[in-house]
Design a protein around this motif. Structure first.
Motif, PDB file in Angstrom:
ATOM      1  N   ILE A 261      -1.909   1.829  10.542  1.00 13.65           N
ATOM      2  CA  ILE A 261      -2.991   2.805   9.569  1.00 13.65           C
ATOM      3  C   ILE A 261      -2.254   2.867   8.348  1.00 13.65           C
ATOM      4  N   PHE A 262      -0.772   2.970   8.428  1.00 13.23           N
ATOM      5  CA  PHE A 262      -0.138   2.321   6.865  1.00 13.23           C
ATOM      6  C   PHE A 262       0.008   1.637   5.892  1.00 13.23           C
ATOM      7  N   GLY A 263      -0.457   0.049   7.258  1.00 10.50           N
ATOM      8  CA  GLY A 263       0.016  -1.589   6.858  1.00 10.50           C
ATOM      9  C   GLY A 263      -1.604  -1.103   5.760  1.00 10.50           C
ATOM     10  N   VAL A 264      -2.617  -0.895   6.612  1.00  9.97           N
ATOM     11  CA  VAL A 264      -4.294  -0.999   5.865  1.00  9.97           C
ATOM     12  C   VAL A 264      -3.895   0.311   4.205  1.00  9.97           C
ATOM     13  N   VAL A 265      -3.222   1.797   4.798  1.00  8.87           N
ATOM     14  CA  VAL A 265      -3.687   2.038   3.403  1.00  8.87           C
ATOM     15  C   VAL A 265      -3.111   1.695   2.156  1.00  8.87           C
ATOM     16  N   ASN A 266      -1.795   1.013   2.853  1.00 10.22           N
ATOM     17  CA  ASN A 266      -0.773   0.659   1.470  1.00 10.22           C
ATOM     18  C   ASN A 266      -1.337  -1.404   1.104  1.00 10.22           C
ATOM     19  N   LEU A 267      -1.698  -1.413   2.134  1.00  9.72           N
ATOM     20  CA  LEU A 267      -2.703  -2.835   1.542  1.00  9.72           C
ATOM     21  C   LEU A 267      -4.114  -2.483   0.687  1.00  9.72           C
TER      22      LEU A 267
END
Length: 123
Positions: free
Chosen positions: A47-53
């Motif tokens: 989830i954190f990776g998708v938010v940062n992306l």
């Protein structure tokens, strides 16, 4: 493909370090087993990776005048907001206690993620 996997592992390790070092950032429920917390950590890292992306570049674009004015220090606030958004999206499994905990957690995540990327990404 390996770069995505390396970034995913770096996010997971960085989030684990933030959970370990900042008392107001928690993962899982108090009675959960270690395996359950590990799975939750991997989901939160995704989830954190998708938010940062997706979200972070848009926020940086709108905050560009503040980023220029503060010589990039506003990035700490943006990282804290991304961490708080991740906590909101992950619901009860990942909680960030407050804004200052999020700032400290974002700083820890940035440093640990950078270090893990330097170690693992040998291209």
């Amino acid at each position: 493909m390996t770069t995505i996997f390396v970034k995913f592992i770096a996010n997971a390790v960085a989030l684990a370090a933030a959970v370990w070092l900042v008392s107001d950032i928690t993962i899982g429920e108090p009675g959960d087993s270690t395996g359950s917390k590990a799975v939750t950590l991997l989901i939160v890292a995704l989830i954190f990776g998708v938010v940062n992306l997706i979200v972070k570049p848009i926020v940086k674009l709108f905050a560009l005048p503040l980023l220029i004015l503060t010589l990039g220090l506003f990035t700490l606030v943006i990282n804290a907001l991304m961490l708080m958004l991740t906590g909101w999206l992950a619901d009860d499994r990942f909680e960030v206690g407050g804004f200052f905990s999020a700032v400290l957690g974002g700083l820890i995540i940035s440093i640990v993620s950078w270090a893990v990327n330097m170690i693992l990404d040998r291209d």
